[in-house]
Design a protein around this motif. Structure first.
Motif, PDB file in Angstrom:
ATOM      1  N   ALA A 174       0.774  -1.218  -0.008  1.00  0.00           N
ATOM      2  CA  ALA A 174       0.014  -0.161   0.093  1.00  0.00           C
ATOM      3  C   ALA A 174       0.964   1.342  -0.022  1.00  0.00           C
ATOM      4  CB  ALA A 174      -0.952   0.004   1.071  1.00  0.00           C
ATOM      5  N   GLN A 175       1.977   1.318   0.842  1.00  0.00           N
ATOM      6  CA  GLN A 175       2.674   2.298   0.872  1.00  0.00           C
ATOM      7  C   GLN A 175       3.778   2.770  -0.542  1.00  0.00           C
ATOM      8  OE1 GLN A 175       2.697   0.034   3.243  1.00  0.00           O
ATOM      9  NE2 GLN A 175       2.237   1.012   5.147  1.00  0.00           N
ATOM     10  N   PHE A 177       2.498   1.849  -3.470  1.00  0.00           N
ATOM     11  CA  PHE A 177       1.315   2.471  -4.355  1.00  0.00           C
ATOM     12  C   PHE A 177       0.979   3.767  -4.050  1.00  0.00           C
ATOM     13  CE2 PHE A 177      -3.295   3.291  -5.563  1.00  0.00           C
ATOM     14  CZ  PHE A 177      -2.953   2.860  -6.902  1.00  0.00           C
ATOM     15  N   ALA A 178       1.011   4.074  -2.652  1.00  0.00           N
ATOM     16  CA  ALA A 178       0.917   5.512  -2.380  1.00  0.00           C
ATOM     17  C   ALA A 178       2.041   6.523  -2.968  1.00  0.00           C
ATOM     18  CB  ALA A 178       0.805   5.678  -0.877  1.00  0.00           C
ATOM     19  N   VAL A 181       1.593   7.121  -6.757  1.00  0.00           N
ATOM     20  CA  VAL A 181       0.547   7.788  -7.070  1.00  0.00           C
ATOM     21  C   VAL A 181       0.790   9.587  -6.570  1.00  0.00           C
ATOM     22  CG1 VAL A 181      -1.184   6.342  -7.726  1.00  0.00           C
ATOM     23  CG2 VAL A 181      -1.136   7.363  -5.336  1.00  0.00           C
ATOM     24  N   LEU A 182       1.629   9.397  -5.820  1.00  0.00           N
ATOM     25  CA  LEU A 182       1.702  10.749  -5.175  1.00  0.00           C
ATOM     26  C   LEU A 182       2.833  11.563  -6.286  1.00  0.00           C
ATOM     27  CD1 LEU A 182       2.655  10.304  -1.181  1.00  0.00           C
ATOM     28  CD2 LEU A 182       0.919  11.609  -2.406  1.00  0.00           C
ATOM     29  N   PHE A 209      -1.046  -4.661  -5.694  1.00  0.00           N
ATOM     30  CA  PHE A 209      -1.954  -4.314  -4.339  1.00  0.00           C
ATOM     31  C   PHE A 209      -3.085  -3.588  -5.218  1.00  0.00           C
ATOM     32  CE2 PHE A 209      -2.994  -0.769  -2.219  1.00  0.00           C
ATOM     33  CZ  PHE A 209      -3.391  -1.162  -0.963  1.00  0.00           C
TER      34      PHE A 209
END
Lengths: 247, 115
Positions: A174-175, A177-178, A181-182, A209
């Motif tokens: 998740a991190q 992926f974050a 997209v940041l 993910f």
């Protein structure tokens, strides 16, 4: 608008970069249309068009600031000048992006829409960032330097930094992926890559993910929504910088 | 630097939604939606407070109160949804009541007559 556009079209920096992108688009087209070749082509063209659009936007603004800006400001006022400059930079960035990648569309017609979507998205984002950098900088040198720094950071260093950071501080899917997209540049390119790679295999754990947790449609929607938000904010920032600062 | 504050909103939503372990029973999309509404609702509160500070009018005071109630409602609802808990007054969930309060204040803001 024509005044502004005429000056921009013949800027040596823009023409030189267009020649580079033109050559690169021939080279990427010669890679073929297999999966890896298409992914590489979209990534390479996006990287170069991003640089091209940032720089043509910077050139447009700094040429104004060292030339006819007093004429434009007295004729139109600050608000109209900032809006026109942003509009012309966007228009010229998109035109230069498409013109310089034309060989790819001609040589690989089966992939043209995927490459064109990435070129459109990166050119649009680059134009806003370039205009913002040039309006915010103190002079020509600072404008070029900050534009180059933005490109190097978003397109090159960011991924390296994430890769190194993940070695020292292990991150979950998740991190990752974050972090993906940041980055506005990734949000510009990812929708095109999703068309080529609907299972997001090329993105590794982060892609797995996103597909598992969100599904392809929602992941694409999230990425496109973030891209639209980033681009709108940078456009607003560029307009405010042009309108409010003593350029 | 108003744009930097605006840019902080999507960044905050992404970071809050995806930075920690995904502990909620909600799907990620639903989870993200509740984080986004809880973050976004702060913006109208900020704008309404600014407008009231500038004008000092009763209408903007009521509008500020309405947005504060709406923010409380969204944050409470997000908390309930994410944690899987709920708090009620009788058998009415608190977020329903806060929604009603926000609606009443908003209506009053439109109807109130300025002196």
């Amino acid at each position: 608008m024509i005044y502004l556009l005429k000056r921009d079209v013949f800027s040596p920096v823009g023409l030189a970069l267009m020649a580079v992108v033109w050559a690169a688009s021939v080279a990427t087209a010669s890679l073929g249309y297999a999966f890896a070749a298409a992914i590489s082509a979209v990534n390479i063209l996006s990287l170069l068009v991003f640089l091209l659009s940032i720089f043509v936007a910077v050139v447009g603004v700094v040429n104004d600031r060292e030339g006819a800006v007093y004429f434009y400001l007295s004729k139109w006022g600050r608000r109209r000048y900032a809006a026109w400059r942003l509009y012309v930079n966007t228009l010229y960035g998109l035109a230069a992006g498409f013109a310089s990648t034309a060989p790819y569309y001609v040589l690989r017609p089966e992939l043209w829409h995927i490459a064109a979507a990435a070129v459109f998205a990166t050119a649009l984002l680059g134009s806003q960032l370039g205009t913002l950098a040039a309006f915010s900088a103190r002079g020509r040198g600072y404008a070029y330097m900050s534009a180059l720094a933005v490109w190097v950071f978003l397109a090159l260093v960011y991924d390296l930094a994430v890769a190194f950071a993940s070695l020292f501080a292990p991150m979950g899917d998740a991190q990752l992926f974050a972090l993906l997209v940041l980055n506005p540049f990734h949000c510009a390119v990812l929708p095109s890559l999703l068309v080529l790679d609907p299972h997001m295999l090329t993105l590794g754990a982060a892609g797995q993910f996103a597909v598992r947790q969100l599904g392809l449609g929602a992941a694409a929607l999230l990425i496109i929504a973030l891209y639209a938000i980033y681009t709108a904010i940078f456009a607003y920032a560029a307009y405010e910088a042009g309108r409010g600062r003593d350029i | 630097m108003k744009w930097a504050l605006l840019l902080a909103i999507p960044i905050l939503v992404v970071v809050l939604s995806l930075s920690g372990p995904h502990v909620s029973h909600l799907t990620l999309g639903h989870f993200l939606l509740h984080i986004a509404t809880a973050v976004l609702v702060v913006l109208p509160v900020y704008l309404a407070v600014n407008a009231y500070a500038r004008t000092g009018s009763r209408r903007f005071l009521l509008l500020t109160a309405a947005f504060v109630a709406l923010a409380a409602r969204e944050i409470t609802l997000s908390y309930f949804m994410i944690s899987g808990t709920t708090a009620t007054v009788g058998d009415i969930p608190v977020d329903h009541l806060l929604g009603l309060v926000a609606l009443v204040l908003l209506t009053a803001a439109f109807l109130v007559k300025e002196q």
